[in-house]
Design an enzyme around this catalytic site. Structure first.
Site, PDB file in Angstrom:
ATOM      1  N   ILE A   1       8.833 -32.914 -76.779  1.00  0.00           N
ATOM      2  CA  ILE A   1       8.531 -31.658 -77.453  1.00  0.00           C
ATOM      3  C   ILE A   1       7.131 -31.766 -78.031  1.00  0.00           C
ATOM      4  O   ILE A   1       6.890 -32.488 -79.000  1.00  0.00           O
ATOM      5  CB  ILE A   1       9.552 -31.360 -78.568  1.00  0.00           C
ATOM      6  CG1 ILE A   1      10.974 -31.321 -77.988  1.00  0.00           C
ATOM      7  CG2 ILE A   1       9.222 -30.036 -79.250  1.00  0.00           C
ATOM      8  CD1 ILE A   1      12.060 -31.135 -79.035  1.00  0.00           C
TER       9      ILE A   1
ATOM     10  N   ASN B   1       3.090 -29.838 -78.939  1.00  0.00           N
ATOM     11  CA  ASN B   1       2.589 -28.726 -79.748  1.00  0.00           C
ATOM     12  C   ASN B   1       2.717 -27.394 -79.021  1.00  0.00           C
ATOM     13  O   ASN B   1       2.977 -26.365 -79.651  1.00  0.00           O
ATOM     14  CB  ASN B   1       1.124 -28.968 -80.103  1.00  0.00           C
ATOM     15  CG  ASN B   1       0.946 -30.095 -81.098  1.00  0.00           C
ATOM     16  OD1 ASN B   1       1.545 -30.067 -82.168  1.00  0.00           O
ATOM     17  ND2 ASN B   1       0.145 -31.076 -80.750  1.00  0.00           N
TER      18      ASN B   1
ATOM     19  N   LYS C   1       8.702 -30.572 -72.343  1.00  0.00           N
ATOM     20  CA  LYS C   1       8.912 -31.081 -70.990  1.00  0.00           C
ATOM     21  C   LYS C   1      10.207 -31.883 -70.923  1.00  0.00           C
ATOM     22  O   LYS C   1      10.557 -32.595 -71.859  1.00  0.00           O
ATOM     23  CB  LYS C   1       7.745 -31.982 -70.563  1.00  0.00           C
ATOM     24  CG  LYS C   1       6.453 -31.267 -70.257  1.00  0.00           C
ATOM     25  CD  LYS C   1       5.418 -32.254 -69.735  1.00  0.00           C
ATOM     26  CE  LYS C   1       4.124 -31.586 -69.350  1.00  0.00           C
ATOM     27  NZ  LYS C   1       3.149 -32.571 -68.805  1.00  0.00           N
TER      28      LYS C   1
ATOM     29  N   TYR D   1      -2.671 -49.719 -86.336  1.00  0.00           N
ATOM     30  CA  TYR D   1      -2.950 -48.458 -87.030  1.00  0.00           C
ATOM     31  C   TYR D   1      -2.497 -48.579 -88.479  1.00  0.00           C
ATOM     32  O   TYR D   1      -1.389 -49.039 -88.755  1.00  0.00           O
ATOM     33  CB  TYR D   1      -2.170 -47.350 -86.319  1.00  0.00           C
ATOM     34  CG  TYR D   1      -2.750 -45.966 -86.384  1.00  0.00           C
ATOM     35  CD1 TYR D   1      -3.978 -45.673 -85.809  1.00  0.00           C
ATOM     36  CD2 TYR D   1      -2.046 -44.920 -86.986  1.00  0.00           C
ATOM     37  CE1 TYR D   1      -4.496 -44.383 -85.832  1.00  0.00           C
ATOM     38  CE2 TYR D   1      -2.545 -43.629 -87.007  1.00  0.00           C
ATOM     39  CZ  TYR D   1      -3.783 -43.366 -86.438  1.00  0.00           C
ATOM     40  OH  TYR D   1      -4.287 -42.091 -86.455  1.00  0.00           O
TER      41      TYR D   1
ATOM     42  N   ASP E   1       3.250 -38.505 -79.288  1.00  0.00           N
ATOM     43  CA  ASP E   1       2.728 -38.323 -77.934  1.00  0.00           C
ATOM     44  C   ASP E   1       1.634 -39.352 -77.640  1.00  0.00           C
ATOM     45  O   ASP E   1       1.542 -39.870 -76.520  1.00  0.00           O
ATOM     46  CB  ASP E   1       2.211 -36.908 -77.734  1.00  0.00           C
ATOM     47  CG  ASP E   1       1.244 -36.463 -78.828  1.00  0.00           C
ATOM     48  OD1 ASP E   1       1.155 -37.129 -79.876  1.00  0.00           O
ATOM     49  OD2 ASP E   1       0.582 -35.423 -78.638  1.00  0.00           O
TER      50      ASP E   1
ATOM     51  N   THR F   1     -23.950 -14.074 -74.325  1.00  0.00           N
ATOM     52  CA  THR F   1     -23.034 -14.663 -75.316  1.00  0.00           C
ATOM     53  C   THR F   1     -21.822 -15.316 -74.662  1.00  0.00           C
ATOM     54  O   THR F   1     -21.410 -16.422 -75.036  1.00  0.00           O
ATOM     55  CB  THR F   1     -22.580 -13.586 -76.319  1.00  0.00           C
ATOM     56  OG1 THR F   1     -23.726 -13.100 -77.023  1.00  0.00           O
ATOM     57  CG2 THR F   1     -21.596 -14.173 -77.326  1.00  0.00           C
TER      58      THR F   1
END
Length: 248
Positions: free
Chosen positions: A8, A10, A14, A84, A93, A170
């Site tokens: 799941i 953002n 899938k 980390y 993810d 632009t």
């Protein structure tokens, strides 16, 4: 042995069915009833769910009584050494993609570039050590930001065929900024990691992976990268095997 993997993210959810390590089918936008049918059709024995959101209860309700269920987290069984400083905040993810990279390229320095809602850069060394990475806005998020935080710039979508080095109005100027700026960012990050990790394998995944794949094929890094759109799913399936092996 068939496994069901649910990721799941953002933007979308899938679903993937694996036969051991072989990816058989990938689905999106399934209902709970659809998942029940998948479990029966493929005789699913194990399942894993990863979510960057909190709305996973309906999936757990069908997976827990019908399969050997895992809820993926930073504390799940895996062979990654996480350096980390706040592993509880590491995007699942990102972690799953790193595990997938190690599974596909064992004992190899790998850089995962996941280009979706955001573009993330995460490297794992040949010994399985992960120290951190980078997060930047994805390509469509850059268009949205320009529209939201200015008074007159329109909301655009990515033009994958845009190839000019500058814009002449632009619209094309915005396309140039996002397309050329995004590519320059990716190439600069690759150069930094390539200088620190010998024999670096670059793996592209995410919704905009093919966009960057096309442009990197003409770069000096063409021989060191591959595109694997299902890297996160592969990583989650690897976690199932590692969990089952540990508990065998």
């Amino acid at each position: 042995m068939a496994n069901l993997v649910i990721d799941i993210g953002n933007s979308r959810t899938k679903f993937a069915v694996f036969n051991n390590s072989d990816l058989k089918e990938v689905f999106t936008d399934l209902t709970v009833k659809d998942v029940e049918l998948l479990i029966s059709k493929f005789q699913i024995s194990s399942s894993i769910l990863s979510s960057v959101r909190n709305d996973a209860e309906e999936w757990e309700a069908v997976l827990k009584p019908n399969t050997s269920f895992l809820r993926f987290s930073a504390h799940s069984n895996h062979n990654i050494q996480i350096g980390y400083k706040s592993p509880q905040t590491l995007g699942l993810d990102r972690l799953a993609a790193i595990i997938g990279a190690q599974s596909l390229f064992p004992r190899r320095n790998c850089l995962v570039i996941d280009s979706g809602t955001c573009i993330t850069y995460d490297a794992i060394d040949a010994e399985g050590y992960y120290s951190g990475g980078s997060i930047s806005p994805g390509l469509n998020m850059r268009f949205q930001a320009m529209h939201t935080f200015t008074g007159r710039l329109p909301l655009l979508e990515l033009d994958e065929n845009f190839s000019d080095w500058q814009g002449t109005d632009t619209i094309s100027a915005m396309q140039s900024g996002v397309v050329n700026g995004g590519c320059a960012e990716v190439i600069d990050f690759i150069k930094k990691y390539d200088s620190r990790y010998p024999n670096l394998q670059i793996i592209l995944c995410g919704g905009d992976a093919n966009f960057f794949d096309t442009r990197l094929k003409s770069s000096i890094f063409a021989h060191t990268f591959t595109t694997e759109p299902h890297l996160v799913l592969i990583g989650l399936n690897k976690v199932i095997h590692q969990h089952n092996d540990k508990n065998f």
